[in-house]
Write a protein that holds these residues in place. Sequence first.
Motif, PDB file in Angstrom:
ATOM      1  N   VAL A 131      10.738 -66.557 -39.604  1.00  0.00           N
ATOM      2  CA  VAL A 131      11.479 -66.060 -40.763  1.00  0.00           C
ATOM      3  C   VAL A 131      10.483 -65.712 -41.853  1.00  0.00           C
ATOM      4  CG1 VAL A 131      13.184 -66.595 -42.543  1.00  0.00           C
ATOM      5  CG2 VAL A 131      13.537 -67.398 -40.200  1.00  0.00           C
ATOM      6  N   GLU A 132      10.632 -64.488 -42.392  1.00  0.00           N
ATOM      7  CA  GLU A 132       9.740 -63.993 -43.434  1.00  0.00           C
ATOM      8  C   GLU A 132      10.551 -63.536 -44.638  1.00  0.00           C
ATOM      9  OE1 GLU A 132       6.355 -61.792 -40.822  1.00  0.00           O
ATOM     10  OE2 GLU A 132       8.419 -61.163 -40.532  1.00  0.00           O
ATOM     11  N   ALA A 147       0.016 -43.865 -32.460  1.00  0.00           N
ATOM     12  CA  ALA A 147       1.154 -44.762 -32.357  1.00  0.00           C
ATOM     13  C   ALA A 147       1.566 -45.224 -33.735  1.00  0.00           C
ATOM     14  CB  ALA A 147       0.782 -45.982 -31.503  1.00  0.00           C
ATOM     15  N   PRO A 148       2.868 -45.334 -33.997  1.00  0.00           N
ATOM     16  CA  PRO A 148       3.299 -45.809 -35.306  1.00  0.00           C
ATOM     17  C   PRO A 148       2.878 -47.253 -35.508  1.00  0.00           C
ATOM     18  CG  PRO A 148       5.126 -45.756 -33.754  1.00  0.00           C
ATOM     19  CD  PRO A 148       3.969 -45.077 -33.089  1.00  0.00           C
ATOM     20  N   ALA A 149       2.635 -47.617 -36.782  1.00  0.00           N
ATOM     21  CA  ALA A 149       2.245 -48.984 -37.077  1.00  0.00           C
ATOM     22  C   ALA A 149       3.368 -49.924 -36.672  1.00  0.00           C
ATOM     23  CB  ALA A 149       1.952 -49.139 -38.573  1.00  0.00           C
ATOM     24  N   LYS A 150       3.012 -51.012 -36.021  1.00  0.00           N
ATOM     25  CA  LYS A 150       4.019 -51.946 -35.552  1.00  0.00           C
ATOM     26  C   LYS A 150       4.523 -52.792 -36.700  1.00  0.00           C
ATOM     27  CE  LYS A 150       3.001 -55.584 -33.005  1.00  0.00           C
ATOM     28  NZ  LYS A 150       3.783 -56.648 -33.634  1.00  0.00           N
ATOM     29  N   PRO A 151       5.833 -52.961 -36.816  1.00  0.00           N
ATOM     30  CA  PRO A 151       6.362 -53.810 -37.888  1.00  0.00           C
ATOM     31  C   PRO A 151       5.764 -55.201 -37.805  1.00  0.00           C
ATOM     32  CG  PRO A 151       8.124 -52.674 -36.719  1.00  0.00           C
ATOM     33  CD  PRO A 151       6.864 -52.437 -35.959  1.00  0.00           C
ATOM     34  N   LYS A 152       5.309 -55.707 -38.947  1.00  0.00           N
ATOM     35  CA  LYS A 152       4.622 -56.980 -38.923  1.00  0.00           C
ATOM     36  C   LYS A 152       5.537 -58.130 -38.553  1.00  0.00           C
ATOM     37  CE  LYS A 152       1.226 -57.833 -41.220  1.00  0.00           C
ATOM     38  NZ  LYS A 152       0.338 -58.325 -42.253  1.00  0.00           N
ATOM     39  N   GLY A 153       6.838 -57.943 -38.772  1.00  0.00           N
ATOM     40  CA  GLY A 153       7.760 -59.010 -38.412  1.00  0.00           C
ATOM     41  C   GLY A 153       7.855 -59.210 -36.919  1.00  0.00           C
ATOM     42  N   GLN A 154       7.336 -58.251 -36.146  1.00  0.00           N
ATOM     43  CA  GLN A 154       7.412 -58.379 -34.701  1.00  0.00           C
ATOM     44  C   GLN A 154       6.184 -59.045 -34.126  1.00  0.00           C
ATOM     45  OE1 GLN A 154       8.498 -54.596 -32.886  1.00  0.00           O
ATOM     46  NE2 GLN A 154       8.821 -53.873 -34.946  1.00  0.00           N
ATOM     47  N   GLY A 167       9.929 -58.131 -49.891  1.00  0.00           N
ATOM     48  CA  GLY A 167       9.564 -57.781 -51.249  1.00  0.00           C
ATOM     49  C   GLY A 167       8.076 -57.856 -51.494  1.00  0.00           C
ATOM     50  N   GLU A 168       7.697 -57.789 -52.760  1.00  0.00           N
ATOM     51  CA  GLU A 168       6.281 -57.770 -53.117  1.00  0.00           C
ATOM     52  C   GLU A 168       5.574 -59.071 -52.750  1.00  0.00           C
ATOM     53  OE1 GLU A 168       4.507 -55.241 -54.228  1.00  0.00           O
ATOM     54  OE2 GLU A 168       6.275 -53.968 -54.062  1.00  0.00           O
ATOM     55  N   ASP A 169       6.307 -60.195 -52.772  1.00  0.00           N
ATOM     56  CA  ASP A 169       5.705 -61.480 -52.442  1.00  0.00           C
ATOM     57  C   ASP A 169       6.002 -61.887 -51.005  1.00  0.00           C
ATOM     58  OD1 ASP A 169       8.390 -61.828 -52.794  1.00  0.00           O
ATOM     59  OD2 ASP A 169       8.225 -63.781 -53.797  1.00  0.00           O
ATOM     60  N   ALA A 170       6.182 -60.888 -50.131  1.00  0.00           N
ATOM     61  CA  ALA A 170       6.573 -61.157 -48.749  1.00  0.00           C
ATOM     62  C   ALA A 170       5.566 -62.045 -48.035  1.00  0.00           C
ATOM     63  CB  ALA A 170       6.739 -59.838 -47.999  1.00  0.00           C
ATOM     64  N   GLN A 171       6.079 -62.986 -47.245  1.00  0.00           N
ATOM     65  CA  GLN A 171       5.232 -63.876 -46.466  1.00  0.00           C
ATOM     66  C   GLN A 171       6.085 -64.623 -45.459  1.00  0.00           C
ATOM     67  OE1 GLN A 171       3.520 -66.604 -49.285  1.00  0.00           O
ATOM     68  NE2 GLN A 171       5.497 -67.267 -50.047  1.00  0.00           N
ATOM     69  N   THR A 172       5.435 -65.173 -44.431  1.00  0.00           N
ATOM     70  CA  THR A 172       6.152 -66.009 -43.471  1.00  0.00           C
ATOM     71  C   THR A 172       6.496 -67.325 -44.148  1.00  0.00           C
ATOM     72  OG1 THR A 172       4.986 -65.023 -41.601  1.00  0.00           O
ATOM     73  CG2 THR A 172       6.022 -67.143 -41.221  1.00  0.00           C
ATOM     74  N   VAL A 173       7.785 -67.723 -44.079  1.00  0.00           N
ATOM     75  CA  VAL A 173       8.210 -68.955 -44.740  1.00  0.00           C
ATOM     76  C   VAL A 173       8.498 -70.076 -43.744  1.00  0.00           C
ATOM     77  CG1 VAL A 173       9.147 -67.690 -46.713  1.00  0.00           C
ATOM     78  CG2 VAL A 173      10.656 -68.238 -44.781  1.00  0.00           C
ATOM     79  N   TRP A 174       8.628 -69.754 -42.448  1.00  0.00           N
ATOM     80  CA  TRP A 174       8.905 -70.791 -41.452  1.00  0.00           C
ATOM     81  C   TRP A 174       8.748 -70.212 -40.057  1.00  0.00           C
ATOM     82  CZ3 TRP A 174      12.829 -70.816 -37.689  1.00  0.00           C
ATOM     83  CH2 TRP A 174      13.004 -72.029 -37.001  1.00  0.00           C
ATOM     84  N   GLU A 175       8.293 -71.064 -39.115  1.00  0.00           N
ATOM     85  CA  GLU A 175       8.258 -70.723 -37.697  1.00  0.00           C
ATOM     86  C   GLU A 175       8.811 -71.891 -36.888  1.00  0.00           C
ATOM     87  OE1 GLU A 175       4.515 -67.636 -37.048  1.00  0.00           O
ATOM     88  OE2 GLU A 175       4.424 -69.682 -36.243  1.00  0.00           O
ATOM     89  N   GLY A 195       9.208 -48.951 -38.867  1.00  0.00           N
ATOM     90  CA  GLY A 195       7.955 -48.709 -39.565  1.00  0.00           C
ATOM     91  C   GLY A 195       7.832 -49.514 -40.830  1.00  0.00           C
ATOM     92  N   ALA A 196       8.861 -50.309 -41.151  1.00  0.00           N
ATOM     93  CA  ALA A 196       8.829 -51.063 -42.389  1.00  0.00           C
ATOM     94  C   ALA A 196       7.912 -52.255 -42.267  1.00  0.00           C
ATOM     95  CB  ALA A 196      10.236 -51.520 -42.758  1.00  0.00           C
ATOM     96  N   LYS A 197       7.417 -52.705 -43.387  1.00  0.00           N
ATOM     97  CA  LYS A 197       6.632 -53.922 -43.403  1.00  0.00           C
ATOM     98  C   LYS A 197       7.587 -55.081 -43.217  1.00  0.00           C
ATOM     99  CE  LYS A 197       2.952 -51.614 -44.758  1.00  0.00           C
ATOM    100  NZ  LYS A 197       3.513 -50.310 -44.834  1.00  0.00           N
ATOM    101  N   ALA A 198       7.278 -55.965 -42.347  1.00  0.00           N
ATOM    102  CA  ALA A 198       8.155 -57.096 -42.076  1.00  0.00           C
ATOM    103  C   ALA A 198       7.498 -58.371 -42.572  1.00  0.00           C
ATOM    104  CB  ALA A 198       8.445 -57.188 -40.586  1.00  0.00           C
ATOM    105  N   GLY A 199       7.827 -58.741 -43.785  1.00  0.00           N
ATOM    106  CA  GLY A 199       7.344 -60.006 -44.306  1.00  0.00           C
ATOM    107  C   GLY A 199       5.859 -60.014 -44.542  1.00  0.00           C
ATOM    108  N   ALA A 200       5.293 -58.891 -44.974  1.00  0.00           N
ATOM    109  CA  ALA A 200       3.876 -58.877 -45.256  1.00  0.00           C
ATOM    110  C   ALA A 200       3.638 -58.067 -46.507  1.00  0.00           C
ATOM    111  CB  ALA A 200       3.105 -58.258 -44.098  1.00  0.00           C
ATOM    112  N   THR A 201       2.639 -58.432 -47.260  1.00  0.00           N
ATOM    113  CA  THR A 201       2.316 -57.639 -48.419  1.00  0.00           C
ATOM    114  C   THR A 201       1.674 -56.339 -47.994  1.00  0.00           C
ATOM    115  OG1 THR A 201       0.275 -58.899 -48.541  1.00  0.00           O
ATOM    116  CG2 THR A 201       2.049 -59.596 -49.985  1.00  0.00           C
ATOM    117  N   LYS A 202       1.478 -55.457 -48.912  1.00  0.00           N
ATOM    118  CA  LYS A 202       1.032 -54.102 -48.606  1.00  0.00           C
ATOM    119  C   LYS A 202      -0.311 -54.091 -47.898  1.00  0.00           C
ATOM    120  CE  LYS A 202       0.363 -49.616 -50.788  1.00  0.00           C
ATOM    121  NZ  LYS A 202       0.384 -48.891 -52.068  1.00  0.00           N
TER     122      LYS A 202
END
Length: 572
Positions: A407-408, A563-570, A411-419, A496-503
């Motif tokens: 779970v990530e 190749a398109p950038a892989k969503p970080k949430g994956q 937003g701007e402060d995106a980060q992994t909050v739990w695994e 293509g969206a960022k998934a729980g990662a900062t820019k």
Amino acid sequence: MGSRRWQTAMVAGALMLTGCSGNNPATPGSVNPPLGAAANPTADSAASRQASEKVTVHGSVADARTGDGVPKATILLQALPEAADAVPLAVPVESSGSAAAPAEGSSVPPSVTDPTAAPATASTPPKAASELAKPIKLGVDDKGQFEVKDLLPGQYQVTAYAPGYQPITIVGVRPAQLHFELSPLSPKAGHAMTGMVNTAADKPAAGARVVTGFTPGKTLGDAMTVSADGKFDFKDLRSGKLPIAAYLSEGSDITAWALQREIPVALGKEKLTPSPTLTLRAVSSPLILSGKVTSPTKELKPRQVHAMLVEGDSEIPLITRNPDKDGYFRFSLPPLEEGQFYHLVAMGLDEKGNTAYTHLHQLDDSDLKIELALPDLPAMPQFQPEELAFGASWSGSANASVYRLRVESLGEDAQTVWEGWTSGTVVGMPTFETVPILTKGKKYRASFSAVKVAGGTPYELTSVPRAPWATAASLAPIEFKAGEPMAAPDQKVDSGAKAGATKIEEDKPQVKPADGKSQVKPADGKSQVKPEESKSQVKPKDGKPLVKPENGKPKVKPESKPAPAKPKGQVL
């Protein structure tokens, strides 16, 4: 405390570690009861058997980036239904080495995977929270160490957490040891290193790539293209002895190369780091690795192949290339020195943003007939948000050793909050009242991954991120809002969206092998592997294809479309 019906369901028929009863003649190593003794165990013999099955489990909690103990960590322990009657004694280790008195009514601890266990195939009906043993909180000493005494066989759930760190939950059978490594939510800045890359003629090697090693599942590396004057400048390296390499390439061929196997970073009393100079030498006897990436479905397209050099406990990411439209790839790499290997990782991606990876380890010689078979995607789990927590249940796969739910925040402060990691078919966060992780009304992204650890590798759930993996697959992430019903399961997710990662900075690597292993790190602290933007993919030389099928007919030239950038949430 709210009901957590999904939290504790375990896989049906999961392997349970049980001891031998001295009164069961069918048990290996047992003896028949004396003549005249009761055939069935008495209360005393049952108690004796339980006592003989109890073990003491030692554990620790460390910072995943530095390896230092986390003295303010907490372990949340809970026996699951199969062992709910057993209430082992949980005892923290004092800094002096003596055990502190246990808390009254203290309960059990956690879980680990058994590589000999049969894979999970179906989820067990969930149990209400009232049916479970009451969880307890266990502290650690000033070195992050603890121990659990009198732990009976059975299924356990454990969560390790600390202020400023990402919590981790594991669910499985009784562990042999519990060594957690928690990732800091806001990592401290690393150490800087400047240096030069020169050609054999002692001229600046403008355009060369320079890369540092990383430790899979633990530390991050970095990579950059040197400037016109041959200089490089890393800003955020871990302390220790790092390998560093530089090279020039033409397409998939490394033509010139330099490697320094151990460079001290911020070591000694002065915490000094040298400024290395790497001198490139022509690669005269290359090692050739070529073959084909195959997919189980037409929707899952082979997109990239990564070539990495294994140097001791570190891996150095070298070239990333797209295979051609038929899946063929080819690398021409520097010859190996003693103790070195190559590691190939192939990645596939479908239009929904689902990804699959396969690994091939310990390559030490040329091989022109490599097949990298991408795994099947896991079935979509049933995501189960409940109150201010989150979990999932699913049907197990014969091709997976363990599963991970991540779970990530967004937003701007995106980060992994739990695994959460498990060898079963259900995993979830602790209740909000026990360990508050989510914020009501805030948006999050959840991703589900299935991992198969390489055959013959012993591991426990806490060590899976560092173990060699055979395959890994991750479903496109879904979004939810804490404390609110989830959107329809067929919602579309921007792959293509960022998934729980900062820019991510554009000049940083952007594709990380889903083995969840730390690779080359972008600015957000997430490790990745980036194909060189200025290079073509599987590049023909002199107009001739580099890769041909066995029938001798040339293959279609590789697509130039990256190749398109892989969503970080994956990322696994």
